[in-house]
Design an enzyme around this catalytic site. Structure first.
Site, PDB file in Angstrom:
ATOM      1  N   HIS A  37      28.726  11.225 -12.957  1.00 54.03           N
ATOM      2  CA  HIS A  37      28.064  11.536 -11.686  1.00 54.03           C
ATOM      3  C   HIS A  37      29.149  11.848 -10.657  1.00 54.03           C
ATOM      4  O   HIS A  37      29.435  11.048  -9.766  1.00 54.03           O
ATOM      5  CB  HIS A  37      27.213  10.360 -11.220  1.00 54.03           C
ATOM      6  CG  HIS A  37      26.050  10.055 -12.105  1.00 54.03           C
ATOM      7  ND1 HIS A  37      24.784  10.565 -11.883  1.00 54.03           N
ATOM      8  CD2 HIS A  37      25.957   9.297 -13.226  1.00 54.03           C
ATOM      9  CE1 HIS A  37      23.961  10.127 -12.824  1.00 54.03           C
ATOM     10  NE2 HIS A  37      24.649   9.355 -13.650  1.00 54.03           N
ATOM     11  N   HIS A  45      17.918  10.647 -18.318  1.00 55.97           N
ATOM     12  CA  HIS A  45      18.205   9.227 -18.143  1.00 55.97           C
ATOM     13  C   HIS A  45      16.993   8.459 -18.673  1.00 55.97           C
ATOM     14  O   HIS A  45      15.874   8.633 -18.159  1.00 55.97           O
ATOM     15  CB  HIS A  45      18.400   8.890 -16.666  1.00 55.97           C
ATOM     16  CG  HIS A  45      19.752   9.221 -16.130  1.00 55.97           C
ATOM     17  ND1 HIS A  45      20.247  10.505 -16.095  1.00 55.97           N
ATOM     18  CD2 HIS A  45      20.725   8.426 -15.597  1.00 55.97           C
ATOM     19  CE1 HIS A  45      21.456  10.486 -15.560  1.00 55.97           C
ATOM     20  NE2 HIS A  45      21.769   9.242 -15.250  1.00 55.97           N
ATOM     21  N   ASP A  97      29.940   7.429 -17.101  1.00 58.76           N
ATOM     22  CA  ASP A  97      28.864   7.269 -16.125  1.00 58.76           C
ATOM     23  C   ASP A  97      29.425   7.248 -14.705  1.00 58.76           C
ATOM     24  O   ASP A  97      30.323   8.009 -14.378  1.00 58.76           O
ATOM     25  CB  ASP A  97      28.040   6.024 -16.425  1.00 58.76           C
ATOM     26  CG  ASP A  97      26.586   6.156 -15.932  1.00 58.76           C
ATOM     27  OD1 ASP A  97      26.215   7.226 -15.444  1.00 58.76           O
ATOM     28  OD2 ASP A  97      25.837   5.184 -16.046  1.00 58.76           O
ATOM     29  N   ASN A  98      28.937   6.363 -13.849  1.00 61.89           N
ATOM     30  CA  ASN A  98      29.320   6.371 -12.438  1.00 61.89           C
ATOM     31  C   ASN A  98      30.734   5.848 -12.225  1.00 61.89           C
ATOM     32  O   ASN A  98      31.261   5.101 -13.059  1.00 61.89           O
ATOM     33  CB  ASN A  98      28.341   5.517 -11.635  1.00 61.89           C
ATOM     34  CG  ASN A  98      26.924   6.038 -11.722  1.00 61.89           C
ATOM     35  OD1 ASN A  98      26.283   5.927 -12.765  1.00 61.89           O
ATOM     36  ND2 ASN A  98      26.433   6.606 -10.646  1.00 61.89           N
ATOM     37  N   GLU A 130      16.553   2.800 -18.741  1.00 62.28           N
ATOM     38  CA  GLU A 130      17.679   2.026 -18.217  1.00 62.28           C
ATOM     39  C   GLU A 130      17.140   0.751 -17.565  1.00 62.28           C
ATOM     40  O   GLU A 130      17.273   0.534 -16.364  1.00 62.28           O
ATOM     41  CB  GLU A 130      18.459   2.874 -17.211  1.00 62.28           C
ATOM     42  CG  GLU A 130      19.818   2.333 -16.866  1.00 62.28           C
ATOM     43  CD  GLU A 130      20.601   3.257 -15.948  1.00 62.28           C
ATOM     44  OE1 GLU A 130      21.703   2.869 -15.550  1.00 62.28           O
ATOM     45  OE2 GLU A 130      20.094   4.359 -15.631  1.00 62.28           O
ATOM     46  N   HIS A 190      28.642  12.287 -19.740  1.00 60.66           N
ATOM     47  CA  HIS A 190      27.658  11.719 -18.814  1.00 60.66           C
ATOM     48  C   HIS A 190      28.412  11.091 -17.649  1.00 60.66           C
ATOM     49  O   HIS A 190      28.929   9.980 -17.755  1.00 60.66           O
ATOM     50  CB  HIS A 190      26.788  10.681 -19.520  1.00 60.66           C
ATOM     51  CG  HIS A 190      25.673  10.144 -18.659  1.00 60.66           C
ATOM     52  ND1 HIS A 190      24.345  10.213 -19.030  1.00 60.66           N
ATOM     53  CD2 HIS A 190      25.688   9.511 -17.458  1.00 60.66           C
ATOM     54  CE1 HIS A 190      23.601   9.644 -18.090  1.00 60.66           C
ATOM     55  NE2 HIS A 190      24.397   9.211 -17.124  1.00 60.66           N
TER      56      HIS A 190
END
Length: 452
Positions: A80, A235, A335-336, A238, A78
Site C-alpha cells: 500500500h 482483500h 503489506d502496509n 481479514e 501486495h
C-alpha cells in the site's frame, strides 16, 4: 558485504541459489538441492546478463561468494504505497483494525494531495530498490474523487521507475462500491491505467459494516473485470469472524462467470478457523481455478485479535502449508508500511520472508518457499523477465553472506549487495528526516472512508 568491484565479465563462484527461484531450463543443470532447498552453483555474468549457471566448482576463477545465498530481485505483490509513512502524523489510536480504518480515512481526507502521495510513494520505492526489490504491486485507495488523484500519481511513478522497479496497481474500495455507477467508472479508470480491479470483500463485522448481497456485488465486479479485460486482486476475510467467510463465494463467482483472468486473494485469515472439511474443499477449489493466495503476517500479526490489555489468542495467518500442498500458488508480501495498519516495516520483502518463516513455520523443510517472494508472485503478476535466476536473464541479483536459511533468518541481512544488470547499486536507505515536512503539514479536512 565486502566484495571487490564486479567486472563486466565475471564468474560469481560458490553461490547458493534457493529452490523455487531458478527457471526450469537452468535448474536442469544443477540437480538435487543441498539440504533440499539450496543449489550450489557458479554464475557467469557477461554484459549484465547471466551467461551461464554451472554446478559449484566449475568456474576456474572469479569472485568467491563463499556459499552465500543469492536471490533474484524480490517481487512484492501486495503493498500500500499510497498509505505509507503517515504514522507520525496520524497514528492508529489503539492498534485495532477499526482504529486503522478510522485513522487512515482521516489522514486521506486531510492530507492526500497528489504531492503528498508522490512524496511518500517515492520514499517507499527508494527503500524497496535499495533492499533489492524488482517489482511491486500496490493497492490504491480509490474512493470517489481520490481515485483520479491517486491513479494519476501512480501512472507518473510507474513511468519514473521504469527499468528499476516494475509497478502494478490495484483499485481498493469496499465491495459495496460496485453496487453504484461508480463501480463502472472505477473499472474504466483502472483499464486506462493498465491496472487490476480489486475490493475488500466481507459478509459482516463491525470493521466495515454488514453486506447482505455479496454474491451480487461479486457478480458486478467480475462483469466489470471481464468487460475491461482486467485481472482481479481482492482483500479477503481479514478477520477472526468465521461467519464472514467470503473465499468460497469468490470461488463460486469465478466459476459462475467462467473468469479467465488471474485472480489473487490476500490475507484469507479466517480460513485457518474453518472446520477442516470446509477449509480443504475451499483450498481444493482455489487450486482448481488457479487462484493465488498472498499471506501477509506482518499486518495480520499486528491487527488480529488485538484487545487492549489482553494477549492475543490467535495470530491471524492463513493456511500457507495446506494451500501450497494442494497446488495453490502462495506468495509472501509486505503489506502496509509505517501507517495505521502497520506502524513498522521498510519495504523489505526479504524481511517479510524472514518473519513469515518464523510465524508460519516455513521450515522443516524449507523446500522451495524461496519462490514465494520471487518466482511465484512474478508469474501471478505476468512478469516473465523478473523474479527468477536463469541463463539469458538480466543479472538482477541480491547477494547475501548467509550460507543457509537459519543464517538468513537469524540476521536482517543489512549488508546484502544488490546487482542490477550485473552492476552493484547504492544500497543507502533514504533518511526518515526527508519526510518531516509531511508530518507537519496542515490538514485540509478530517473526514473520509477507508479500506484495508
Amino acid at each position: 558485504m565486502t566484495l571487490p568491484e564486479i567486472p563486466t565479465t565475471v564468474w560469481l563462484r560458490g553461490a547458493a541459489l534457493p529452490a523455487g527461484t531458478i527457471d526450469d531450463p537452468s535448474l536442469m543443470r544443477l540437480g538435487v538441492p543441498r539440504e533440499g532447498y539450496l543449489h550450489d552453483a557458479d554464475l557467469r555474468i557477461e554484459d549484465g546478463v547471466i551467461a551461464a549457471i554451472e554446478p559449484a566448482g566449475t568456474a576456474p576463477e572469479g569472485i568467491d561468494l563463499a556459499g552465500g545465498i543469492v536471490w533474484p530481485c524480490f517481487v512484492d505483490m501486495h503493498t500500500h504505497l499510497d498509505k505509507g509513512h503517515v504514522v507520525r502524523r496520524t497514528p492508529n489510536p489503539d492498534g485495532t483494525f477499526f482504529g486503522a480504518l478510522t485513522a487512515t480515512g482521516a489522514d486521506r481526507a486531510a492530507f492526500w494531495t497528489a504531492e503528498d502521495i508522490a512524496a511518500r510513494m517515492e520514499f517507499g520505492l527508494r527503500c524497496a530498490y535499495a533492499h533489492g526489490v524488482g517489482a511491486i504491486r500496490t493497492h490504491l485507495d480509490s474512493f470517489g474523487d481520490q481515485a483520479e488523484i491517486s491513479w494519476g500519481v501512480f501512472r507518473d511513478m510507474r513511468a519514473r521507475w521504469e527499468g528499476r522497479i516494475a509497478l502494478q496497481a490495484v483499485a481498493l474500495v469496499t465491495i459495496d462500491q460496485y453496487a453504484e455507477d461508480f463501480g463502472a467508472t472505477l473499472a474504466a479508470l483502472v483499464a486506462r491505467s493498465s491496472g487490476v480491479l480489486g475490493a475488500v470483500t466481507r459478509l459482516s463485522g463491525a470493521d466495515h459494516g454488514p453486506v447482505t448481497e455479496i454474491d451480487g456485488l461479486l457478480d458486478r465486479l467480475f462483469i466489470q473485470a471481464k468487460t475491461h479485460g482486467l485481472d482481479v486482486d481482492l482483500h479477503v476475510d481479514e478477520t477472526d469472524d468465521v461467519s464472514a467467510f467470503t473465499l468460497p463465494r469468490i470461488v463460486a463467482a469465478v466459476e459462475r462467470h467462467d473468469f479467465q483472468g488471474r485472480v489473487t486473494c490476500g490475507h484469507c485469515c479466517n480460513l485457518a478457523l474453518q472446520p477442516e472439511e470446509v477449509a480443504a474443499a475451499t483450498i481444493a477449489a482455489c487450486a482448481r481455478l488457479g487462484i493465488t493466495i498472498v499471506t501477509l503476517p506482518s499486518a495480520n500479526m499486528y491487527l488480529q485479535d488485538r484487545v487492549n490489555g489482553r494477549t492475543p489468542r490467535w495470530r491471524g495467518v492463513t493456511l500457507a502449508h495446506e494451500l501450497k500442498q494442494a497446488g495453490v500458488s502462495v506468495a509472501v508480501a509486505t503489506d502496509n508500511c509505517r501507517d495505521a495498519f502497520v506502524p513498522y516495516g521498510d519495504h523489505d520483502t526479504l524481511d517479510s520472508f524472514r518473519f513469515t518463516v518464523r510465524v508460519s513455520h516455513l521450515d522443516h523443510p524449507y523446500g522451495d518457499w524461496g519462490g514465494s517472494i520471487t518466482r511465484q508472485p512474478a508469474e501471478t503478476m505476468g512478469l516473465a523477465t523478473i523474479g527468477a535466476i536463469g541463463v539469458g536473464r538480466s543479472a538482477d541479483l541480491v547477494l547475501t553472506r548467509a550460507r543457509s536459511f537459519d543464517e538468513l533468518v537469524s540476521r536482517p541481512q543489512a549488508d546484502r549487495r544488490v546487482l542490477r544488470s550485473g552492476r552493484a547499486i547504492d544500497t543507502t536507505l533514504p533518511d526518515y528526516a526527508e519526510l518531516d515536512h509531511l508530518a507537519k503539514a496542515t490538514p485540509r479536512s478530517t473526514e473520509g472512508p477507508s479500506a484495508a
